[in-house]
Design an enzyme around this catalytic site. Sequence first.
Site, PDB file in Angstrom:
ATOM      1  N   ASN A  22       0.855  -1.190   0.000  1.00 26.81           N
ATOM      2  CA  ASN A  22       0.000   0.000   0.000  1.00 26.81           C
ATOM      3  C   ASN A  22       0.897   1.250   0.000  1.00 26.81           C
ATOM      4  OD1 ASN A  22      -1.377   2.260   1.023  1.00 26.81           O
ATOM      5  ND2 ASN A  22      -2.869   0.995   2.092  1.00 26.81           N
ATOM      6  N   ASP A  82      -0.696  -4.821  10.979  1.00 26.59           N
ATOM      7  CA  ASP A  82      -2.077  -5.217  10.717  1.00 26.59           C
ATOM      8  C   ASP A  82      -2.962  -4.414  11.657  1.00 26.59           C
ATOM      9  OD1 ASP A  82      -3.781  -6.844   9.079  1.00 26.59           O
ATOM     10  OD2 ASP A  82      -4.404  -7.827  10.917  1.00 26.59           O
ATOM     11  N   HIS A 198      -3.195   4.997  15.310  1.00 29.43           N
ATOM     12  CA  HIS A 198      -2.787   3.698  15.848  1.00 29.43           C
ATOM     13  C   HIS A 198      -1.516   3.199  15.176  1.00 29.43           C
ATOM     14  CE1 HIS A 198      -5.403   3.638  12.452  1.00 29.43           C
ATOM     15  NE2 HIS A 198      -5.284   2.347  12.235  1.00 29.43           N
TER      16      HIS A 198
END
Length: 216
Positions: A22, A82, A198
């Site tokens: 990504n 993740d 996060h």
Amino acid sequence: MPERSDARMDAKTQRLVLATKNPGKVLELKEILRHLPIEVVACSDYPGIPDVVEDGETFEENAIKKAQAVARATGEIALADDSGLEVDALGGRPGVHSARFREGVYSSGSERDKANYEKLLSLLEGVEEAKRTARFRCVVALSDPSGRTRLAEGVCEGRIAFAPLGSGGFGYDPVFIPSGHSKTFAALPQDVKNAMSHRALALKAAIPHIKEVFRL
Ligand code: IMP
């Protein structure tokens, strides 16, 4: 493929491979790591790395699987993340299934994102503001080619809006209001999100591990 025989080399030639294709994530991760004296590359720089199926039941499992696969395939130290959204009123769902919360075939990632957050909003219909608490969670795994892996975690608390707002970001950003703010991530400036996300917090927590592995 860049050549490298030993996982521990001098600081200037040390390389960390990001186990993500990504481009947005690659930029965000490179930015946070830019002060370290290591070369940070994306796994797309290595042709032929197999795609890893993210079928784990936890963020940890998926991050470990991705980092170990890329470290093994490249012979380098690899970092994978993740992440997902946990909504308290839904018992922590969508969690590890955030990317495919609403099943279906979509013509683009943004269409899938919209279907996912619309499903979330409809499941939360009638749920009052105080009970719309949620958090983005991210786990980062750092693996060497032998499979040794270290983990770090980052959490960003917030709540789910009653309606989508804003055009920035991706995923659930239009419906997630981080704590201390009144607008969604999609309506806040990108640098505000990057400072408290996060992913940023998980990566910052991983920096001591990175320094240890690279002996910086
Ligand atoms: P990934 O596996 O870390 O790429 O994230 C899985 C899914 O979680 C994404 O497809 C998004 O739906 C959601 N997600 C993760 N991070 C974010 C974020 O920063 N904003 C919005 N959605 C996110």
